[in-house]
Design a protein around this motif. Structure first.
Motif, PDB file in Angstrom:
ATOM      1  N   UNK A 161       0.728  -1.120  -0.092  1.00  0.00           N
ATOM      2  CA  UNK A 161      -0.040   0.056   0.011  1.00  0.00           C
ATOM      3  C   UNK A 161       0.929   1.227  -0.078  1.00  0.00           C
ATOM      4  N   UNK A 162       1.679   1.316   1.112  1.00  0.00           N
ATOM      5  CA  UNK A 162       2.781   2.412   1.170  1.00  0.00           C
ATOM      6  C   UNK A 162       3.425   2.665  -0.254  1.00  0.00           C
ATOM      7  N   UNK A 163       3.965   1.561  -0.729  1.00  0.00           N
ATOM      8  CA  UNK A 163       4.910   1.560  -2.000  1.00  0.00           C
ATOM      9  C   UNK A 163       3.923   2.258  -3.211  1.00  0.00           C
ATOM     10  N   UNK A 164       2.843   1.800  -3.356  1.00  0.00           N
ATOM     11  CA  UNK A 164       1.998   2.225  -4.375  1.00  0.00           C
ATOM     12  C   UNK A 164       1.669   3.487  -4.264  1.00  0.00           C
ATOM     13  N   UNK A 165       1.316   4.114  -3.046  1.00  0.00           N
ATOM     14  CA  UNK A 165       1.035   5.585  -2.916  1.00  0.00           C
ATOM     15  C   UNK A 165       2.096   6.487  -3.142  1.00  0.00           C
ATOM     16  N   UNK A 166       3.287   5.911  -2.635  1.00  0.00           N
ATOM     17  CA  UNK A 166       4.491   6.891  -2.827  1.00  0.00           C
ATOM     18  C   UNK A 166       4.767   6.771  -4.133  1.00  0.00           C
ATOM     19  N   UNK A 167       4.948   5.482  -4.762  1.00  0.00           N
ATOM     20  CA  UNK A 167       5.623   5.405  -6.145  1.00  0.00           C
ATOM     21  C   UNK A 167       4.648   6.152  -7.025  1.00  0.00           C
ATOM     22  N   UNK A 168       3.292   6.214  -7.076  1.00  0.00           N
ATOM     23  CA  UNK A 168       2.574   6.766  -7.839  1.00  0.00           C
ATOM     24  C   UNK A 168       2.878   8.261  -7.745  1.00  0.00           C
ATOM     25  N   UNK A 169       2.967   8.825  -6.415  1.00  0.00           N
ATOM     26  CA  UNK A 169       3.120  10.422  -6.333  1.00  0.00           C
ATOM     27  C   UNK A 169       4.437  10.753  -7.007  1.00  0.00           C
ATOM     28  N   UNK A 170       5.682   9.723  -6.880  1.00  0.00           N
ATOM     29  CA  UNK A 170       6.820  10.205  -7.321  1.00  0.00           C
ATOM     30  C   UNK A 170       6.790  10.116  -8.893  1.00  0.00           C
ATOM     31  N   UNK A 171       6.116   8.892  -9.632  1.00  0.00           N
ATOM     32  CA  UNK A 171       5.996   8.769 -10.878  1.00  0.00           C
ATOM     33  C   UNK A 171       5.627  10.015 -11.553  1.00  0.00           C
ATOM     34  N   UNK A 210      10.728  -0.534  -2.923  1.00  0.00           N
ATOM     35  CA  UNK A 210       9.847  -0.804  -4.327  1.00  0.00           C
ATOM     36  C   UNK A 210       9.153   0.657  -4.934  1.00  0.00           C
ATOM     37  N   UNK A 211       8.873   1.544  -4.160  1.00  0.00           N
ATOM     38  CA  UNK A 211       8.339   2.611  -4.396  1.00  0.00           C
ATOM     39  C   UNK A 211       9.138   3.273  -5.621  1.00  0.00           C
ATOM     40  N   UNK A 212      10.513   3.244  -5.813  1.00  0.00           N
ATOM     41  CA  UNK A 212      11.273   3.704  -6.730  1.00  0.00           C
ATOM     42  C   UNK A 212      10.810   3.145  -7.858  1.00  0.00           C
ATOM     43  N   UNK A 213      10.886   1.684  -8.052  1.00  0.00           N
ATOM     44  CA  UNK A 213      10.319   0.851  -9.028  1.00  0.00           C
ATOM     45  C   UNK A 213       9.071   1.208  -9.798  1.00  0.00           C
ATOM     46  N   UNK A 214       8.092   1.267  -8.704  1.00  0.00           N
ATOM     47  CA  UNK A 214       6.584   1.596  -9.086  1.00  0.00           C
ATOM     48  C   UNK A 214       6.669   3.192  -9.620  1.00  0.00           C
ATOM     49  N   UNK A 215       7.438   4.015  -9.124  1.00  0.00           N
ATOM     50  CA  UNK A 215       7.474   5.296  -9.926  1.00  0.00           C
ATOM     51  C   UNK A 215       7.875   5.271 -11.377  1.00  0.00           C
ATOM     52  N   UNK A 216       8.721   4.491 -11.616  1.00  0.00           N
ATOM     53  CA  UNK A 216       9.520   4.389 -12.998  1.00  0.00           C
ATOM     54  C   UNK A 216       8.255   3.658 -13.875  1.00  0.00           C
ATOM     55  N   UNK A 217       7.664   2.740 -13.294  1.00  0.00           N
ATOM     56  CA  UNK A 217       6.427   1.953 -14.000  1.00  0.00           C
ATOM     57  C   UNK A 217       5.261   2.852 -14.151  1.00  0.00           C
ATOM     58  N   UNK A 218       4.955   3.889 -13.291  1.00  0.00           N
ATOM     59  CA  UNK A 218       4.002   4.884 -13.585  1.00  0.00           C
ATOM     60  C   UNK A 218       4.393   5.794 -14.520  1.00  0.00           C
ATOM     61  N   UNK A 219       5.617   6.064 -14.665  1.00  0.00           N
ATOM     62  CA  UNK A 219       5.971   7.349 -15.340  1.00  0.00           C
ATOM     63  C   UNK A 219       6.118   6.574 -16.713  1.00  0.00           C
ATOM     64  N   UNK A 220       6.531   5.463 -17.168  1.00  0.00           N
ATOM     65  CA  UNK A 220       6.431   5.062 -18.391  1.00  0.00           C
ATOM     66  C   UNK A 220       5.098   4.703 -18.654  1.00  0.00           C
ATOM     67  N   UNK A 221       4.494   4.200 -18.008  1.00  0.00           N
ATOM     68  CA  UNK A 221       2.845   3.976 -18.430  1.00  0.00           C
ATOM     69  C   UNK A 221       2.309   5.188 -18.741  1.00  0.00           C
ATOM     70  N   UNK A 222       2.528   6.294 -17.989  1.00  0.00           N
ATOM     71  CA  UNK A 222       1.870   7.510 -18.476  1.00  0.00           C
ATOM     72  C   UNK A 222       2.310   7.899 -19.903  1.00  0.00           C
ATOM     73  N   UNK A 236      -6.029   9.046 -20.576  1.00  0.00           N
ATOM     74  CA  UNK A 236      -4.635   8.618 -20.316  1.00  0.00           C
ATOM     75  C   UNK A 236      -4.656   7.319 -19.127  1.00  0.00           C
ATOM     76  N   UNK A 237      -5.292   7.679 -18.028  1.00  0.00           N
ATOM     77  CA  UNK A 237      -5.285   6.471 -17.201  1.00  0.00           C
ATOM     78  C   UNK A 237      -5.595   5.140 -17.487  1.00  0.00           C
ATOM     79  N   UNK A 238      -6.889   5.088 -18.173  1.00  0.00           N
ATOM     80  CA  UNK A 238      -7.472   3.725 -18.435  1.00  0.00           C
ATOM     81  C   UNK A 238      -6.182   3.187 -19.566  1.00  0.00           C
ATOM     82  N   UNK A 239      -5.566   3.808 -20.390  1.00  0.00           N
ATOM     83  CA  UNK A 239      -4.527   3.284 -21.334  1.00  0.00           C
ATOM     84  C   UNK A 239      -3.198   3.138 -20.629  1.00  0.00           C
TER      85      UNK A 239
END
Lengths: 370, 404, 257
Positions: free
Chosen positions: B113-123, B284-296, B322-325
């Motif tokens: 939960x924590x990693x997802x929130x933080x990672x999304x914000x960072x991304x 893991x937040x750092x990785x999620x951030x990269x994933x969110x960024x490249x997803x967007x 953007x989000x659904x894609x």
């Protein structure tokens, strides 16, 4: 203005430079930091927080820090960081329990491996000769570490440690794991159901469990399964576990590359009469591996970071050696400083590898030869 | 044309039988080679397994260890520092396993939960037009991605235990105490009203969902908008609040109290849990951030232009285009990170957090049932991994874009 | 057939689009150089020119997908500035169809059509759907309403994209090479829809190299090269005796194909 409907004489509009836009620091600030009210508030808040953190860090790490002393009491009296712990303990942190007077051998090992790794980064040097150079280099590394020949004092693998151990485990994992990954990936795409099933089972099982359990199996369970006469070195067992783990992850990456090769390539190769292995070696793999270099680099960087896991089964890699160095009660209170140092050490390796990988990715995207 | 008249219709017929293999050509037959290789693999595997198991049995009898899972009902004697369920060293090995698995799940779920929130914000921050924010996010990502997670975990643990002792705990806020004993928080005293509040919260959620559906139907029918978000928040927050007020608004907080051996009362997070939570989620937040960024970023620029050209505003573009894609690109690698996180919770063993790997080690030592214990541990981790990836796969398939 | 002097735009009152001395740079590259163009209500303008000549950039400026740096662009009496309200107003008056369709891949054909009206105009969904179905009938693919873009052919996707732009009841339609990404056999189904739209009186600016289409519908031909409008003339004159050597060269290249 030209009246509408008339035809402007062509060539009338001259090429000219863009109008001077606002430039200079003020315009930059407006564009990037103070675009609107929200933006400005956000910038100020973040900058303020950053300022607090940076000043606190500066006071701790620089202003009040102790840099050189052999007496831990000096550190105790200081309010800031005690970098002296690194100066005092760096030999143990970098070389573990390797005999003190033989540390020069460790230095040569580090230089050899880092030098070879850097050389391997140059596409120009990729050839049969580089492979031979690696074989020679690894031979040199093993001779230096093991000793017992050329008048070098023999050193038991139990005494290996520090950065040389970390680097050896890393290189061993990649060198052993890459070919294994390729074979597992090919096996998973095989037409023969038994071979395919075996590869799927290995890949999915290993990927489903933590690396620690694989290491643990190698160190605890493996000895139970082989006859007592046959003892395999603990370090080697850890190395094998890490290779298997790397191979399972790498196999999935390679499989992605294999899937990206269009069917037409296989068919064209078969049409000119190549066999399965010839097709794979000469047509499919060269293309597939090229595409997956960036993804493989991620796995390779992870393998480097994962070398720290051997600390848990009692080997003295950089992390293990650092923890051992901190057993010294005088210096134990300055563990944070020691960890900051090894953070920096690991960062240098991982960051340069990840920058290299980004560079390769960019070249591949731009279609340049790689 | 005259030639067409000559062509007779041909009858359908079954394919000819394969010619029998001649013994001389057998070796060069494609099918036979395949079967041979596979038979070879099977034989090799069987021989290896028989050999290894034989060795193991010999070794076990030599050590005097009985094989089998009977030990699971025996008294364990394993001490576990913190547990979710009530646990005592007198309890069975099975219960020790349960306690350990729950600890692993506890730290994993909170970290995800924590990693997802933080990672999304960072991304999102990394893509923001604010230079400072984008650079700080990049700095975070590079720093946390490029250092070993285990060193990070050890670092956080060292940091927590080098906090001042409990008597001089840092207290940035009333009721929050950070010391070398971990984090102690004031927590509301248990009160029957809390139950009612939970019920009200559940009702609020159902109500908000229902009203959103009703509003959607009405909008489709009449086009009249309805402040769905406002009403939703009002229901979800308002109902529990009302229940709390109706129950006499109990404000009693249990403040951690200093005792001889640390704090008593309130909510306590042990240094081990805290350090592992930070080590797992921040990495893991750092990785999620990269994933969110490249997803967007994966969403085509033209998609955004097309959305602009039909007049969609910035927020609607994010939400509807953007989000659904991006989500379809984000989910599979994010799932892999969640799996990796839950597996790496085993690293907690180095700082003494009583998760599955750690407790399993103790069980191996105490019971001597190495093979069975490792088998159980691997089965649990495999189950966790497969559950996460299967759930994610199903969800991903449900939202995948249809093509042909 | 009209003579050059009879173009409706000579009557200055009914200009729906006007570009005056528009200049634009990408970095230091001068992409639009003193572009002047006026389009009257109901007029059809076909723009052609070699790739990189600034055609796309020009029409993207009209919809404010790109910003111009000098000059004035007026759309239906509103000047394009940084004012967000103006941009929104203009965007809802100007529809654009892209070369690569740019349909939203996660939405069905009909959802692609209703997204804008429902989200932006707060139109009732069933009303939007009814209009969408009517438009899909008009572009002759009502049976594809529930399919996703990935399930449609290129020609079908482009027709959905045209319908999507029409959903906002635009006063002007911009087409950015609508057929150049299509297989040859699909080009006509898209052009037919565009011809129909032209016959209904829609104001259109079309970038295309389909010269048959241009002869059929254009009131004005515009030839662009290296960021400037080299020549603009009614089609008869444009094809019969182009004035500039560059236009001649270009026409000879594309007409011999």
């Amino acid at each position: 203005m030209t009246s509408v409907g008339t035809i402007p004489a062509h060539g009338r509009a001259l090429r000219r430079p863009p109008p001077k836009r606002e430039s200079g620091p003020i315009a930059w600030l407006r564009a990037n930091l103070f675009g609107g009210v929200h933006e400005a508030v956000l910038t100020v808040l973040v900058a303020w927080a950053l300022f607090l953190i940076v000043t606190a860090l500066y006071e701790w790490a620089v202003r009040d820090a102790v840099w050189f002393t052999t007496d831990s009491l000096v550190c105790r009296r200081a309010a800031g960081a005690c970098w002296a712990v690194i100066v005092e303990k760096h030999r143990v942190m970098l070389f573990g329990t390797f005999p003190y007077e033989e540390h020069w051998r460790g230095v040569v090992v580090i230089v050899t491996i880092v030098g070879m790794a850097v050389a391997s980064g140059f596409r120009r040097l990729w050839s049969y000769r580089l492979f031979v150079a690696w074989v020679v280099a690894l031979g040199v590394v093993l001779v230096l570490q093991l000793g017992g020949v050329f008048g070098l004092a023999p050193v038991d693998t139990n005494q290996w440690g520090g950065l040389p151990l970390t680097l050896i485990l890393f290189v061993g994992t990649v060198v052993g794991g890459l070919p294994a990954a390729v074979f597992l990936a090919l096996g998973r795409r095989s037409n023969l159901p038994v071979i395919k099933a075996a590869c799927v089972a290995v890949i999915e099982t290993v990927r489903g469990v933590p690396l620690l359990t694989v290491l643990f199996m190698a160190s605890l369970m493996f000895p139970l399964f082989v006859p007592p006469e046959l003892t395999i070195d603990k370090l080697l067992r850890a190395q094998i576990a890490m290779i298997i783990f790397f191979a399972a992850y790498g196999a999935e990456v390679v499989r992605g590359g294999l899937q990206a090769i269009p069917r037409g390539q296989h068919e064209a190769a078969q049409a000119v009469g190549l066999t399965y292995w010839q097709t794979t070696r000469k047509v499919v793999l060269p293309q597939a591996l090229r595409i997956v270099i960036p993804a493989l680099m991620n796995d390779i960087i992870r393998a480097f970071k994962n070398t720290t896991f051997v600390t848990i089964i009692g080997l003295f890699d950089v992390l293990g050696a650092t923890r051992a160095a901190l057993e010294d009660l005088n210096w134990q209170p300055y563990a944070l400083e020691a960890y900051v140092f090894i953070f920096a050490l690991y960062f240098v390796f991982c960051f340069s590898m990840s920058k290299y990988s980004e560079d390769v990715e960019r070249r591949l995207r731009e279609g340049r030869n790689y | 044309m005259s030639s067409t008249t000559v062509v007779r219709t041909r009858r359908r017929r079954p394919p000819p039988k394969r010619p029998p293999l001649s013994p001389s050509g057998l070796w060069h037959n494609v099918g036979f080679r395949g079967v041979l290789y596979q038979a070879l693999v099977i034989v090799l595997v069987i021989v290896a397994v028989v050999y290894l198991v034989g060795n193991a049995q010999e070794a076990m009898t030599a050590l005097g260890i009985a094989t089998g899972f009977g030990f699971l009902v025996e008294e364990s004697g394993v001490a576990i520092g913190e547990t979710v369920i009530r646990y005592d060293p007198d309890d069975s090995y099975t219960r020790a396993y349960a306690a350990a698995v729950l600890n692993t799940l506890k730290v994993s779920i909170f970290s995800v939960v924590l990693a997802t929130i933080l990672g999304t914000l960072l991304g999102i921050a990394r893509l923001s037009g604010n230079w400072l924010l984008a650079k700080l996010s990049a700095l975070y990502v590079e720093g946390f991605r490029n250092t070993p997670q285990l060193v990070q975990i050890v670092f956080w643990y060292t940091l927590v235990v080098s906090m001042p002792p409990a008597r001089q705990a840092l207290s940035p806020l009333e009721g929050v105490y950070l010391s070398n004993r971990g984090l102690n928080l004031a927590w509301p005293v248990a009160d029957p009203v809390h139950g009612w509040m939970a019920l009200a919260f559940a009702l609020g959620c159902v109500g908000a969902w229902g009203s959103a559906r009703w509003a959607g139907r009405r909008r489709r029918r009449t086009g009249r908008p309805f402040p769905v978000v406002g009403w939703g928040v009002a229901l979800v927050v308002g109902l529990p609040l009302a229940a709390w007020l109706a129950g006499g608004a109990p404000t009693a907080m249990e403040v951690p109290e200093m005792r001889r051996f640390g704090y008593r009362g309130g909510l306590a997070l042990s240094p081990e849990f805290l350090a592992l939570l930070l080590g797992l989620s921040l990495y893991i937040a750092a990785f999620i951030a990269e994933i969110v960024r490249s997803g967007i970023q994966s969403v085509d620029r033209e998609q955004i232009e097309a959305a602009k050209s039909i007049g969609l505003g910035k927020f609607d573009i994010y939400r509807k285009v953007i989000l659904p894609q991006a989500l379809r690109v984000i989910l599979p690698p994010a799932a892999a990170q969640y799996v990796s996180l839950s597996k790496n919770s085993s690293l907690g063993t180095l700082i003494g957090y009583p998760e599955l790997f750690n407790i399993n080690n103790q069980i191996v030592t105490l019971s001597g049932h190495t093979i069975e214990a490792i088998g159980i541990m691997m089965a649990v981790y495999l189950t966790i991994s497969f559950t996460i990836s299967t759930a994610m796969n199903l969800y991903n398939r449900a939202i995948q874009i249809k093509e042909r | 057939m009209r003579n050059p002097g009879e173009r409706a735009t000579d009557v200055t009152v009914d200009r729906i689009i006007e570009l005056r001395d528009v200049n634009k740079w990408f970095g230091d590259f001068h992409v639009l150089r003193d572009v002047n163009l006026a389009v009257a209500r109901g007029e059809k303008v076909v723009v052609c020119g070699p790739s990189g000549s600034g055609k796309s950039t020009m029409i993207r400026c009209i919809n404010r997908l790109e910003e111009h740096q000098e000059g004035t662009i007026i759309v239906d009496g509103t000047e394009l500035t940084d004012d967000l309200r103006d941009i929104e107003k203009i965007r809802s008056n100007v529809g654009i169809v892209f070369q690569n369709f740019s349909l939203f891949p996660h939405l069905t054909a009909i959802e692609n059509l209703t997204l804008g009206p429902v989200m932006v105009r707060r139109e009732a969904e069933h009303e939007a759907e009814a209009r969408a179905m009517a438009l899909l009938e008009r572009v002759r693919i009502p049976e594809q309403a529930q399919k996703y873009p990935g399930q449609l052919s290129g020609g079908q996707q482009q027709r959905v994209a045209i319908a999507r732009a029409l959903m906002m009841n635009p006063k002007v339609m911009l087409f950015d090479e609508p057929t150049s990404a299509l297989d040859p056999e699909m080009i006509n189904e898209v052009l037919d829809v565009m011809v129909e739209l032209a016959n209904e009186g829609m104001t259109m600016i079309v970038i295309t190299h389909e010269m048959g289409f241009a002869r059929q519908v254009a009131d004005l031909m515009v030839f662009m090269d290296e960021g400037e409008i080299v020549e603009q003339a009614p089609p008869q004159e444009f094809f019969a005796n182009p004035r500039s050597a560059r236009t001649k060269l270009f026409l000879s290249q594309i007409l011999t194909h």
